[in-house]
Enzyme design. Sequence first.
Site, mmCIF file in Angstrom:
data_model
loop_
_atom_site.group_PDB
_atom_site.id
_atom_site.type_symbol
_atom_site.label_atom_id
_atom_site.label_comp_id
_atom_site.label_asym_id
_atom_site.label_seq_id
_atom_site.Cartn_x
_atom_site.Cartn_y
_atom_site.Cartn_z
ATOM 1 N N ASP A 141 0.828 -1.201 0.000
ATOM 2 C CA ASP A 141 0.000 0.000 0.000
ATOM 3 C C ASP A 141 0.866 1.256 0.000
ATOM 4 O O ASP A 141 0.471 2.298 0.516
ATOM 5 C CB ASP A 141 -0.919 -0.009 1.237
ATOM 6 C CG ASP A 141 -2.031 1.011 1.119
ATOM 7 O OD1 ASP A 141 -2.607 1.402 2.163
ATOM 8 O OD2 ASP A 141 -2.338 1.466 -0.017
ATOM 9 N N LYS A 144 2.752 3.479 -5.722
ATOM 10 C CA LYS A 144 2.235 2.433 -6.613
ATOM 11 C C LYS A 144 3.300 1.916 -7.581
ATOM 12 O O LYS A 144 3.303 0.748 -7.929
ATOM 13 C CB LYS A 144 0.988 2.929 -7.356
ATOM 14 C CG LYS A 144 -0.076 3.503 -6.404
ATOM 15 C CD LYS A 144 -0.325 2.606 -5.176
ATOM 16 C CE LYS A 144 -0.980 3.370 -4.039
ATOM 17 N NZ LYS A 144 -0.926 2.614 -2.746
ATOM 18 N N ASP A 169 -3.263 -3.080 -2.448
ATOM 19 C CA ASP A 169 -4.315 -2.065 -2.476
ATOM 20 C C ASP A 169 -4.189 -1.229 -3.757
ATOM 21 O O ASP A 169 -3.114 -1.146 -4.364
ATOM 22 C CB ASP A 169 -4.198 -1.153 -1.245
ATOM 23 C CG ASP A 169 -5.407 -0.214 -1.111
ATOM 24 O OD1 ASP A 169 -5.239 0.862 -0.526
ATOM 25 O OD2 ASP A 169 -6.488 -0.566 -1.629
ATOM 26 N N ASN A 170 -5.290 -0.606 -4.183
ATOM 27 C CA ASN A 170 -5.283 0.408 -5.256
ATOM 28 C C ASN A 170 -4.896 -0.093 -6.634
ATOM 29 O O ASN A 170 -4.310 0.658 -7.426
ATOM 30 C CB ASN A 170 -4.342 1.567 -4.882
ATOM 31 C CG ASN A 170 -4.570 2.088 -3.515
ATOM 32 O OD1 ASN A 170 -3.698 2.025 -2.653
ATOM 33 N ND2 ASN A 170 -5.770 2.594 -3.264
ATOM 34 N N GLU A 199 -11.433 4.133 -1.000
ATOM 35 C CA GLU A 199 -11.844 4.452 0.375
ATOM 36 C C GLU A 199 -12.684 5.737 0.440
ATOM 37 O O GLU A 199 -12.383 6.747 -0.162
ATOM 38 C CB GLU A 199 -10.616 4.603 1.306
ATOM 39 C CG GLU A 199 -9.516 5.503 0.829
ATOM 40 C CD GLU A 199 -8.437 4.752 0.070
ATOM 41 O OE1 GLU A 199 -8.727 3.677 -0.493
ATOM 42 O OE2 GLU A 199 -7.303 5.241 0.018
HETATM 43 O O1 LIG Z 1 -0.677 7.097 -3.184
HETATM 44 C C1 LIG Z 1 -1.225 6.325 -2.390
HETATM 45 N N1 LIG Z 1 -0.541 5.644 -1.483
HETATM 46 C C2 LIG Z 1 0.890 5.866 -1.360
HETATM 47 C C3 LIG Z 1 1.253 5.601 0.074
HETATM 48 C C4 LIG Z 1 2.400 6.026 0.559
HETATM 49 C C5 LIG Z 1 2.766 5.793 1.979
HETATM 50 O O2 LIG Z 1 3.831 4.846 2.026
HETATM 51 C C6 LIG Z 1 5.069 5.507 2.302
HETATM 52 N N2 LIG Z 1 6.024 4.971 1.334
HETATM 53 C C7 LIG Z 1 5.962 5.130 -0.003
HETATM 54 N N3 LIG Z 1 6.981 4.457 -0.576
HETATM 55 C C8 LIG Z 1 7.676 3.852 0.428
HETATM 56 C C9 LIG Z 1 8.797 3.037 0.444
HETATM 57 N N4 LIG Z 1 9.247 2.574 1.637
HETATM 58 C C10 LIG Z 1 8.616 2.909 2.781
HETATM 59 N N5 LIG Z 1 7.507 3.718 2.821
HETATM 60 C C11 LIG Z 1 7.066 4.175 1.645
HETATM 61 C C12 LIG Z 1 4.788 6.994 2.190
HETATM 62 O O3 LIG Z 1 5.623 7.742 3.048
HETATM 63 C C13 LIG Z 1 3.322 7.049 2.615
HETATM 64 O O4 LIG Z 1 3.181 6.965 4.013
HETATM 65 C C14 LIG Z 1 -2.697 6.159 -2.413
HETATM 66 C C15 LIG Z 1 -3.429 7.078 -3.147
HETATM 67 C C16 LIG Z 1 -4.817 6.970 -3.171
HETATM 68 N N6 LIG Z 1 -5.558 7.935 -3.943
HETATM 69 O O5 LIG Z 1 -6.797 7.817 -4.033
HETATM 70 O O6 LIG Z 1 -4.907 8.859 -4.513
HETATM 71 C C17 LIG Z 1 -5.501 5.968 -2.483
HETATM 72 C C18 LIG Z 1 -4.744 5.039 -1.756
HETATM 73 O O7 LIG Z 1 -5.361 4.028 -1.060
HETATM 74 C C19 LIG Z 1 -3.356 5.123 -1.720
HETATM 75 O O8 LIG Z 1 -2.671 4.151 -1.013
HETATM 76 MG MG LIG Z 2 -3.966 2.511 -0.529
#
Ligand SMILES: O=C(NC/C=C/[C@H]1O[C@@H](n2cnc3cncnc32)[C@H](O)[C@@H]1O)c1cc([N+](=O)[O-])cc(O)c1O
Ligand SMILES: [Mg+2]
Length: 215
Positions: A141, A144, A169-170, A199
């Site tokens: 999650d 992406k 997810d997603n 969500e």
């Molecule tokens: O962009 C989305 N999720 C990215 C999530 C990112 C999370 O994971 C961490 N991260 C990233 N690479 C990492 C590598 N290593 C560690 N943490 C990391 C980031 O610091 C953030 O806390 C998203 C977007 C939508 N949306 O509707 O736009 C809906 C969703 O459910 C989503 O999950």
């Molecule tokens: Mg997500």
Amino acid sequence: TRTSRPQRILKAVQRKATVGDPQSVITAIDHFCRHREWAMNVGDEKGSILDSVVNEVSPVTVLELGTYCGYSTVRIARLLPPGACVITLEFNPDYAAIARQVIKWSGLEDKVQLVEGASGDCIPWMKEHFGVQAFDLVFLDHWKERYLPDTKLLEECGLIQKGTVLLADNVICPGTPDYLEYVRNSPRYNSHYYRSHLEYTKAEDGLEKSVFLGY
Ligand SMILES: O=C(NC/C=C/[C@H]1O[C@@H](n2cnc3cncnc32)[C@H](O)[C@@H]1O)c1cc([N+](=O)[O-])cc(O)c1O
Ligand SMILES: [Mg+2]
């Protein structure tokens, strides 16, 4: 605004949830994100699917990529029996700090190892640092475009073995086309799409469950 969205989510938990009651933490975050401010938690609808997969796998070791505020970490950890744990990776220190407090409020800190760092850097150290043989369940999650490279890295590091379940997810919104193509076309994975909604919205999204069949 002075505070960040994760800080406002933590405030909602501290105001509305009961210490030591994971379900009340989940309910507080879902209520806040549905009625006050949208945030990228897996949410209640997809969260129920996540719950059913966790219950089906009954994992001993879980890896979560992308903690954010710890919402799905709490959802997973609350279902784990004694001795089981979830290792969750988060590279943003501000998000990690909020997640630690959300996890603590839920009373599940004994079942969670929050590691501050980038997945690409941490995954190669998993066996050595945490004595992990292989993960029973991986919840993807995070960014992406990291889903596919990190899945390949987990394979290369021997952290995915026969029977390991990947839950992503997603896969529709925002979408992970290269990852989907990989797990759906690879002879080494058995994939299933759980159709749901993004969500707190009516947009389509879903979770892809992929079982590793071994080499
Ligand atoms: O962009 C989305 N999720 C990215 C999530 C990112 C999370 O994971 C961490 N991260 C990233 N690479 C990492 C590598 N290593 C560690 N943490 C990391 C980031 O610091 C953030 O806390 C998203 C977007 C939508 N949306 O509707 O736009 C809906 C969703 O459910 C989503 O999950
Ligand atoms: Mg997500």
